[in-house]
Design a protein around this motif. Structure first.
Motif, mmCIF file in Angstrom:
data_model
loop_
_atom_site.group_PDB
_atom_site.id
_atom_site.type_symbol
_atom_site.label_atom_id
_atom_site.label_comp_id
_atom_site.label_asym_id
_atom_site.label_seq_id
_atom_site.Cartn_x
_atom_site.Cartn_y
_atom_site.Cartn_z
ATOM 1 N N ASP A 108 -11.521 3.317 0.185
ATOM 2 C CA ASP A 108 -12.993 2.935 0.484
ATOM 3 C C ASP A 108 -13.208 1.430 0.178
ATOM 4 O OD1 ASP A 108 -12.971 2.594 -2.545
ATOM 5 O OD2 ASP A 108 -14.104 4.105 -2.849
ATOM 6 N N TYR A 109 -12.053 0.787 -0.290
ATOM 7 C CA TYR A 109 -12.039 -0.786 -0.447
ATOM 8 C C TYR A 109 -10.597 -1.271 -0.337
ATOM 9 C CZ TYR A 109 -13.437 -4.860 -3.180
ATOM 10 O OH TYR A 109 -13.574 -6.253 -3.470
ATOM 11 N N TRP A 110 -10.645 -2.145 0.794
ATOM 12 C CA TRP A 110 -9.538 -2.693 1.214
ATOM 13 C C TRP A 110 -9.173 -4.168 1.006
ATOM 14 C CZ3 TRP A 110 -6.595 0.615 4.340
ATOM 15 C CH2 TRP A 110 -7.176 1.722 4.778
ATOM 16 N N GLY A 111 -7.643 -4.607 0.864
ATOM 17 C CA GLY A 111 -7.261 -5.829 0.683
ATOM 18 C C GLY A 111 -7.288 -6.462 2.030
ATOM 19 N N GLN A 112 -6.759 -7.698 1.988
ATOM 20 C CA GLN A 112 -6.471 -8.355 3.345
ATOM 21 C C GLN A 112 -5.099 -8.334 4.043
ATOM 22 O OE1 GLN A 112 -8.880 -10.228 4.817
ATOM 23 N NE2 GLN A 112 -10.253 -9.098 3.176
ATOM 24 N N GLY A 113 -4.224 -7.596 3.270
ATOM 25 C CA GLY A 113 -2.952 -7.273 4.064
ATOM 26 C C GLY A 113 -1.919 -8.174 3.697
ATOM 27 N N THR A 114 -0.714 -7.684 3.988
ATOM 28 C CA THR A 114 0.470 -8.603 4.018
ATOM 29 C C THR A 114 1.551 -8.183 5.035
ATOM 30 O OG1 THR A 114 2.374 -9.469 2.781
ATOM 31 C CG2 THR A 114 1.684 -7.212 2.197
ATOM 32 N N GLN A 115 1.915 -8.921 5.828
ATOM 33 C CA GLN A 115 2.854 -8.573 7.004
ATOM 34 C C GLN A 115 4.303 -8.384 6.814
ATOM 35 O OE1 GLN A 115 1.784 -8.183 10.324
ATOM 36 N NE2 GLN A 115 4.120 -7.696 10.818
ATOM 37 N N LEU A 116 4.797 -7.115 7.069
ATOM 38 C CA LEU A 116 6.189 -7.055 6.901
ATOM 39 C C LEU A 116 6.903 -6.919 8.330
ATOM 40 C CD1 LEU A 116 8.860 -6.266 5.226
ATOM 41 C CD2 LEU A 116 8.129 -3.844 5.597
ATOM 42 N N THR A 117 7.990 -7.737 8.552
ATOM 43 C CA THR A 117 8.638 -7.480 10.028
ATOM 44 C C THR A 117 10.082 -7.172 9.561
ATOM 45 O OG1 THR A 117 6.917 -9.292 10.934
ATOM 46 C CG2 THR A 117 9.263 -8.733 11.948
ATOM 47 N N VAL A 118 10.324 -6.087 10.055
ATOM 48 C CA VAL A 118 11.826 -5.688 10.152
ATOM 49 C C VAL A 118 12.660 -5.791 11.367
ATOM 50 C CG1 VAL A 118 13.424 -3.870 9.247
ATOM 51 C CG2 VAL A 118 10.991 -4.173 8.210
ATOM 52 N N SER A 119 13.420 -6.564 11.319
ATOM 53 C CA SER A 119 14.422 -6.826 12.495
ATOM 54 C C SER A 119 15.894 -6.007 12.633
ATOM 55 C CB SER A 119 14.934 -8.055 12.754
ATOM 56 O OG SER A 119 15.589 -8.647 11.704
ATOM 57 N N SER A 120 16.157 -5.465 13.761
ATOM 58 C CA SER A 120 17.356 -4.501 13.795
ATOM 59 C C SER A 120 18.544 -5.288 13.761
ATOM 60 C CB SER A 120 17.031 -3.756 15.043
ATOM 61 O OG SER A 120 17.157 -4.955 16.051
#
Length: 120
Positions: A108-120
């Motif tokens: 019911d209450y969110w943060g702004q997020g953090t991006q995770l990028t996983v390369s192969s």
């Protein structure tokens, strides 16, 4: 107004480990239940894991069970991610909410997020 602040995202390679953190900007979590969600480009936001206020109750999405671990201390909730895969690439959000059942979490209450990028 209190905010949830995520950190720990970035670039990783397949097989790596990464730990995300979620902390309130103001008051402590005060035993709130906290969940992690993620959203990949072009996809809907999906549930990842959640932890109860006491830290005893946890639940995971099938896609991450056995690889990710959610935990908490007094003022931070962590998501330890091991054996990362390219399909784990997403924006990761933490959310305050409540358990509807032992395996169902409603945010019911969110943060702004953090991006995770996983390369192969």
């Amino acid at each position: 107004q209190e905010q949830l602040v995520e950190s720990g995202g970035g670039l990783a390679q397949a097989g790596d480990s990464q730990r995300l953190s979620c902390a309130p900007s103001g008051r402590t979590f005060n035993r709130y239940s906290i969940g992690w969600f993620r959203q990949a480009p072009g996809k809907e936001r999906e549930f990842v894991a959640a932890i109860g206020g006491s830290g005893i109750t946890t639940t995971y999405a099938d896609s991450v069970r056995g690889r990710f671990t959610i935990s908490r201390d007094k003022n931070t909730v962590y998501l330890q991610m091991n054996s990362l895969k390219p399909e784990d690439t997403a924006m990761y959000y933490c959310a305050r909410g409540r358990f509807l059942s032992s395996t169902s979490f409603a945010p019911d209450y969110w943060g702004q997020g953090t991006q995770l990028t996983v390369s192969s």
